[in-house]
Design an enzyme around this catalytic site. Structure first.
Site, PDB file in Angstrom:
ATOM      1  N   CYS A 301       0.830  -1.216   0.000  1.00 54.62           N
ATOM      2  CA  CYS A 301       0.000   0.000   0.000  1.00 54.62           C
ATOM      3  C   CYS A 301       0.859   1.259   0.000  1.00 54.62           C
ATOM      4  O   CYS A 301       1.869   1.318   0.688  1.00 54.62           O
ATOM      5  CB  CYS A 301      -0.847   0.084   1.260  1.00 54.62           C
ATOM      6  SG  CYS A 301      -1.967  -1.272   1.456  1.00 54.62           S
ATOM      7  N   ARG A 398     -12.011  -0.475  -6.852  1.00 55.92           N
ATOM      8  CA  ARG A 398     -11.635  -0.484  -5.428  1.00 55.92           C
ATOM      9  C   ARG A 398     -11.125   0.898  -5.010  1.00 55.92           C
ATOM     10  O   ARG A 398     -11.235   1.306  -3.866  1.00 55.92           O
ATOM     11  CB  ARG A 398     -10.550  -1.546  -5.190  1.00 55.92           C
ATOM     12  CG  ARG A 398     -10.266  -1.801  -3.718  1.00 55.92           C
ATOM     13  CD  ARG A 398      -9.251  -2.912  -3.519  1.00 55.92           C
ATOM     14  NE  ARG A 398      -9.336  -3.450  -2.172  1.00 55.92           N
ATOM     15  CZ  ARG A 398      -8.671  -2.983  -1.138  1.00 55.92           C
ATOM     16  NH1 ARG A 398      -7.853  -1.955  -1.282  1.00 55.92           N
ATOM     17  NH2 ARG A 398      -8.812  -3.524   0.060  1.00 55.92           N
TER      18      ARG A 398
HETATM   19  P1  XMP Z   1      -0.517  -7.382   3.163  1.00 56.40           P
HETATM   20  O1  XMP Z   1       0.233  -6.553   4.136  1.00 56.40           O
HETATM   21  O2  XMP Z   1      -1.017  -8.647   3.790  1.00 56.40           O
HETATM   22  O3  XMP Z   1      -1.809  -6.507   2.798  1.00 56.40           O
HETATM   23  O4  XMP Z   1       0.267  -7.646   1.917  1.00 56.40           O
HETATM   24  C1  XMP Z   1      -2.854  -6.965   1.989  1.00 56.40           C
HETATM   25  C2  XMP Z   1      -3.991  -5.970   1.997  1.00 56.40           C
HETATM   26  O5  XMP Z   1      -3.599  -4.708   1.445  1.00 56.40           O
HETATM   27  C3  XMP Z   1      -4.720  -4.044   0.856  1.00 56.40           C
HETATM   28  N1  XMP Z   1      -4.345  -3.639  -0.499  1.00 56.40           N
HETATM   29  C4  XMP Z   1      -3.963  -2.394  -0.839  1.00 56.40           C
HETATM   30  N2  XMP Z   1      -3.932  -1.239  -0.130  1.00 56.40           N
HETATM   31  N3  XMP Z   1      -3.086  -0.135  -2.032  1.00 56.40           N
HETATM   32  C5  XMP Z   1      -3.523  -0.086  -0.747  1.00 56.40           C
HETATM   33  O6  XMP Z   1      -3.515   0.983  -0.129  1.00 56.40           O
HETATM   34  C6  XMP Z   1      -3.100  -1.244  -2.809  1.00 56.40           C
HETATM   35  O7  XMP Z   1      -2.698  -1.240  -3.969  1.00 56.40           O
HETATM   36  C7  XMP Z   1      -3.574  -2.435  -2.177  1.00 56.40           C
HETATM   37  N4  XMP Z   1      -3.771  -3.696  -2.647  1.00 56.40           N
HETATM   38  C8  XMP Z   1      -4.240  -4.393  -1.581  1.00 56.40           C
HETATM   39  C9  XMP Z   1      -5.865  -5.027   0.868  1.00 56.40           C
HETATM   40  O8  XMP Z   1      -6.727  -4.658   1.899  1.00 56.40           O
HETATM   41  C10 XMP Z   1      -5.176  -6.361   1.111  1.00 56.40           C
HETATM   42  O9  XMP Z   1      -6.011  -7.319   1.693  1.00 56.40           O
END
Ligand code: XMP
EC number: 1.1.1.205
Length: 485
Positions: A301, A398
């Site tokens: 993120c 999203r």
């Molecule tokens: P981890 O830390 O487990 O996080 O790799 C997975 C979660 O991150 C969110 N997610 C995003 N958040 N930009 C964001 O701000 C993105 O591009 C993005 N893609 C995923 C999502 O909630 C996921 O489950």
């Protein structure tokens, strides 16, 4: 205002009159869906397709199939999970009665088929018999036709026979295989006693199964994505997850209300993401069956950097869980780096954790596996990364950019990269679930709900965090449950 995250806190030990092995990792995903382990795979296109969802449910958790694909494919992916291990083999390997034993044995060897017991069909496709392991054992001429050695007096049942009925028939008649037939006598499926017995008697206890003994599965939609929701529900999905970057918004609230009032009255509706008490309460009041919490903690993120918005995850979980009643579980989404983060999330109020990067790194993820300098890596990307948003509308939606057609106009909120390969989802979750049992023991809690209510989190200083990691040593080997990258 102060926001704390995983590395800012540690759990305090409490008296235990039991051993870690006596603890239980059961928890809840949503109001009506239980988990045997509190782990959920993220709705991301490099994390959860049908293979990951199958693996997650078999291990006792649940997967949320991502939405960066068209509706028909999405529904197919859900069906694949639901039909994976309901005891009924949908397309059993069968042979023609005119084929020889030699042909069958060559095929079995070629395809590494671990089982015997094949339906044998005639030229019109009608079931003529079964070739059992016993038939093969006593056959001393591989040139014989299958019709000469098969068991032809066999018991069959009608297409649509339930698992329970098949179990009763197989126990009653002491048979290992029960073919199901269509009206015209063609093969419609096969029950094998080994699988049926494991499902009914609970030998496969850990698996997360619905009342029909099918693997549980969730899938993501965007706000107002009702056509997709309908297709997913028809495919048998157990929970619809309204997956957005800003869940405290009109679109998400209205979608929850409309789904709960109509088509989704029989499935759970999960909504998110939020990071505040008011956000969680708004979704709970709309009727959500679980709330997903996490604004910007994810490993891919960039929301907090690009937009300057987000709440450190322990504080967000704590605030959200205090704002809703205990029958609305909190899913802590994102930011899990080590197994020790899981009990911290639970003590802050979460019922389960959703993981992206840690599971993207496994065999079952759809992410591309690559070799670099002798090491294996897997491609992992944020759903708000430029690449994901270019490749699918679900991803753009999203981040409220569903209508942007020109990709140079997109505003990404995530990155693409690679994570070191970690083996199977089973090997990762074995470490995570095992470590959780020790955490429960240290915290004097026999169950996940007990840790939620009595866990004590202590604030740590930067030197406290340094002390927590291995120090004054040069690590020469990766431990299976400790890595810094
Ligand atoms: P981890 O830390 O487990 O996080 O790799 C997975 C979660 O991150 C969110 N997610 C995003 N958040 N930009 C964001 O701000 C993105 O591009 C993005 N893609 C995923 C999502 O909630 C996921 O489950």
């Amino acid at each position: 205002m102060q926001g704390l995250t995983f590395d800012d806190v540690t759990l305090v030990t409490q008296y235990a009159d039991f051993l870690p092995e006596d603890t239980l990792t059961k928890s809840k995903f949503s109001r009506n869906i239980d988990l045997n382990i509190p782990f959920v795979s993220a709705a991301m296109d490099t994390v959860t397709g049908s293979s990951m969802a199958i693996a997650m449910a078999r291990l006792g958790g649940i997967g949320v199939i991502h939405k960066n694909m068209d509706i028909a494919l999405h529904a197919e992916a859900v069906k694949k999970v639901k039909l994976h291990s309901n005891g009924l083999i949908q397309e059993p390997v069968s042979f023609l009665e005119t084929q020889t034993v030699e042909e069958l044995l060559n095929y079995k060897e070629d395809k590494h088929l671990p089982f015997s017991g094949f339906p044998i069909v005639d030229a019109a496709g009608r079931v003529a018999g079964i070739l059992t392991a016993k038939d093969l054992k006593f056959c001393n001429d591989r040139r014989l036709k299958l019709k000469d050695i098969m068991t032809s007096a066999i018991l069959t049942a009608k297409e649509g026979t339930t698992l329970e009925d098949a179990y009763k028939i197989m126990i009653d008649k002491k048979i290992g295989k029960l073919p199901l037939l269509c009206k015209n006598g063609e093969l419609a499926g096969l029950y094998s006693f080994h699988d049926v017995n494991a499902l009914i008697t609970g030998t496969s206890k850990l698996e997360n199964l619905d009342s029909k003994y099918q693997l549980r599965c969730a899938a993501a939609i965007s706000p107002y994505d009702f056509d997709r929701a309908e297709a997913l529900i028809n495919a048998g999905v157990d929970a619809i997850v309204i997956d957005t970057a800003h869940g405290h918004s009109k679109g998400v609230v209205e979608t929850v209300k409309e789904l709960k009032a109509g088509m989704a009255s029989s499935v759970d509706v999960v909504a998110g993401n939020v990071g505040t008490a008011v956000g969680a309460k708004a979704l709970a009041d709309a009727g959500a069956d679980a709330i997903k919490v996490g604004i910007g903690p994810g490993s891919i993120c960039t929301t907090r950097i690009v937009c300057g918005v987000g709440i450190p995850q322990i504080s967000a979980i704590h605030a959200a869980s205090r704002a809703v009643s205990s029958d609305v579980p909190i899913i802590a989404d994102g930011g899990i780096k080590q197994s020790g983060d899981v009990p911290k999330a639970i003590a802050a109020g979460a019922s389960s954790v959703m993981m992206g990067g840690l599971l993207a790194a496994t065999e079952e993820s759809p992410g591309e596996k690559i070799m670099m300098q002798g090491r294996r890596f897997v491609v992992y990307r944020g759903m708000g990364s430029l690449e994901a948003m270019k490749s699918g509308k679900g991803s753009r939606e999203r981040y409220s950019q569903g209508d942007v057609e020109d990709s140079s106009q997109l505003i990404p909120q995530g990155v693409e990269g690679r994570v070191p390969y970690r083996g199977t989802a089973g090997s990762v979750l074995h470490q995570f679930a095992g470590s959780l049992k020790f955490s429960l023991g240290y915290c004097g809690s026999k169950t996940v709900p007990e840790l939620q209510s009595k866990g004590i989190l202590y604030r740590v200083t930067p030197s406290g965090l340094r002390e927590a990691h291995p120090h004054d040593i040069q690590m020469v080997k990766d431990a299976p449950n400790y890595r810094t990258v």
